[in-house]
Write a protein that holds these residues in place. Structure first.
Motif, short mmCIF file in Angstrom:
data_model
loop_
_atom_site.label_atom_id
_atom_site.label_comp_id
_atom_site.label_asym_id
_atom_site.label_seq_id
_atom_site.Cartn_x
_atom_site.Cartn_y
_atom_site.Cartn_z
N LEU A 153 0.83 -1.21 0.00
CA LEU A 153 0.00 0.00 0.00
C LEU A 153 0.86 1.26 0.00
O LEU A 153 0.53 2.25 -0.67
CB LEU A 153 -0.93 0.00 1.20
N LEU A 154 1.96 1.22 0.75
CA LEU A 154 2.88 2.36 0.75
C LEU A 154 3.45 2.60 -0.65
O LEU A 154 3.51 3.75 -1.12
CB LEU A 154 4.02 2.10 1.73
N LEU A 155 3.88 1.54 -1.29
CA LEU A 155 4.48 1.67 -2.61
C LEU A 155 3.50 2.24 -3.62
O LEU A 155 3.84 3.12 -4.43
CB LEU A 155 4.98 0.30 -3.08
N VAL A 186 -1.31 9.93 -0.34
CA VAL A 186 -1.26 10.10 1.11
C VAL A 186 0.19 10.15 1.54
O VAL A 186 1.10 9.81 0.78
CB VAL A 186 -2.00 8.95 1.83
N ASN A 187 0.39 10.54 2.80
CA ASN A 187 1.74 10.56 3.35
C ASN A 187 2.24 9.14 3.59
O ASN A 187 1.46 8.23 3.92
CB ASN A 187 1.77 11.34 4.66
N ALA A 188 3.54 8.95 3.47
CA ALA A 188 4.12 7.63 3.66
C ALA A 188 4.24 7.27 5.13
O ALA A 188 4.29 6.09 5.47
CB ALA A 188 5.50 7.55 3.00
N MET A 189 4.29 8.24 6.00
CA MET A 189 4.42 7.98 7.43
C MET A 189 3.86 9.16 8.21
O MET A 189 3.59 10.22 7.67
CB MET A 189 5.88 7.72 7.81
N VAL A 197 2.27 -2.55 12.30
CA VAL A 197 1.78 -1.44 11.49
C VAL A 197 2.41 -0.13 11.95
O VAL A 197 2.78 0.72 11.11
CB VAL A 197 0.24 -1.36 11.57
N GLU A 198 2.56 0.06 13.25
CA GLU A 198 3.19 1.28 13.75
C GLU A 198 4.64 1.38 13.28
O GLU A 198 5.13 2.47 13.00
CB GLU A 198 3.12 1.31 15.27
N THR A 199 5.30 0.25 13.20
CA THR A 199 6.69 0.25 12.73
C THR A 199 6.77 0.58 11.24
O THR A 199 7.63 1.36 10.81
CB THR A 199 7.34 -1.12 13.00
N ILE A 200 5.86 0.00 10.45
CA ILE A 200 5.89 0.23 9.00
C ILE A 200 5.61 1.69 8.67
O ILE A 200 6.29 2.29 7.84
CB ILE A 200 4.85 -0.68 8.31
N PHE A 201 4.61 2.28 9.33
CA PHE A 201 4.18 3.64 9.00
C PHE A 201 4.73 4.69 9.96
O PHE A 201 4.31 5.85 9.91
CB PHE A 201 2.64 3.70 8.99
N GLN A 202 5.66 4.28 10.82
CA GLN A 202 6.30 5.23 11.76
C GLN A 202 5.27 6.00 12.56
O GLN A 202 5.30 7.24 12.64
CB GLN A 202 7.22 6.18 10.99
N ILE A 203 4.35 5.27 13.16
CA ILE A 203 3.31 5.87 13.99
C ILE A 203 3.80 5.93 15.44
O ILE A 203 4.28 4.93 15.97
CB ILE A 203 2.01 5.06 13.90
#
Length: 313
Positions: free
Chosen positions: A150-152, A161-164, A250-256
């Motif tokens: 989804l990020l890619l 959308v923003n990547a993180m 998910v928090e790690t992937i999207f830097q939440i």
């Protein structure tokens, strides 16, 4: 019903303290200590740190102090993040993880139920078969695969959308994390809803309603939905637990900036107080969600609470 839920709450209290006790002792049986991964410390400095945090006392004494502080709501200082207490970190970061988890749960329940009922209503047709295939595919796609894809596509290729980052559940930053976290549970709830709807649609009361001339939408919403939704409601407790624990990835992937980072770092750094605090917080969330799931199930079908109460007798 009130007696049943009061009993469930009373049963949850010793379960919570049992989890807290297991967490307290298990983290201390792990090789190493909270100050072993720092740069090499002089022996006198390490002894002073252990004395300051009470780690030089017998384990039974430490456990007694832990229980006394726990009853006062004090989880102690963090060994890794100097100057911060566990209460302060949890208060600041847990709200983000909870917000992400609740948003994903709401999306999973809404879309999963809708997809499941649509697949059941259109069974044997192309549309229903397509929904079945999509729900089966969603169950097979883990978050660590879905998130980067989804990020890619939406962040790097389309720039939609923003990547993180995280600016709240109702911001555009939440779209990809919530979609990533909720995909598996949406697909699973869809399968549960479809199975429940198909089972109910074959029963005599549904045939009677159709024979009396009730329109199809009324049959599905009024007659089938309240009974077919019960397996989904029963699944909400485990689903909430999975969403809260799955939010770490998910928090790690999207830097939440949620609690996942602190939970992982506390486990790697043997930050006893922080790790135990995270475990207790998530245990409390899971217990509460299971109780709410039982409450919703009993409200939908009071016979369930009555049957459970009779079994307990």
């Amino acid at each position: 019903m009130k007696t049943y839920f009061l009993r469930r709450i009373l049963e949850a209290i010793p379960v919570f303290f049992a989890i807290a006790t297991l967490a307290f002792f298990m983290v201390r049986f792990v090789p190493g200590g909270p100050f072993d991964k720092e740069r090499t410390l002089p022996p006198e400095t390490k002894e002073a740190l252990n004395a300051y945090y009470g780690l030089d006392k017998p384990l039974v004494v430490q456990y007694g102090e832990f229980l006394r502080n726990l009853f006062r709501g004090d989880l102690g200082p963090s060994f890794k993040y100097g100057g911060w207490s566990v209460n302060e970190i949890l208060a600041e970061k847990a709200s983000v993880s909870l917000e992400l988890g609740l948003g994903a749960l709401a999306v999973s329940v809404f879309f999963g139920t809708a997809i499941g009922f649509a697949a059941a209503a259109r069974r044997g047709k192309t549309f229903g078969g397509t929904l079945d295939i999509l729900s089966s595919l969603g169950v097979c796609m883990p978050a660590f695969v879905v998130g980067p894809l989804l990020l890619l596509l939406f962040a790097l290729k389309l720039g939609a959308v923003n990547a993180m980052g995280w600016n709240g559940l109702f911001s555009s930053d939440a779209i990809l994390p919530v979609a990533t976290l909720s995909l598996f549970y949406t697909a699973w709830i869809a399968r549960l809803a479809r199975s429940g709807a198909l089972e109910e649609s074959r029963k005599n009361y549904v045939r009677t309603a159709a024979a009396k001339g009730s329109p199809p939408h009324k049959i599905w919403l009024v007659h089938i939905l309240p009974n077919a939704i019960q397996p989904t409601v029963s699944y909400l407790g485990p689903a909430a637990a999975g969403l809260l624990s799955g939010s770490f990835v998910v928090e790690t992937i999207f830097q939440i900036p949620g609690l996942g980072k602190f939970f992982i770092s506390s486990a790697l750094d043997n930050d006893y107080t922080m790790l135990v605090g995270c475990v207790m917080l998530y245990a409390a969330f899971i217990i509460v969600f299971n109780l709410l799931s039982d409450l919703a199930l009993a409200l939908i079908n009071p016979k369930i609470a009555k049957a459970m109460r009779e079994d307990e007798k």
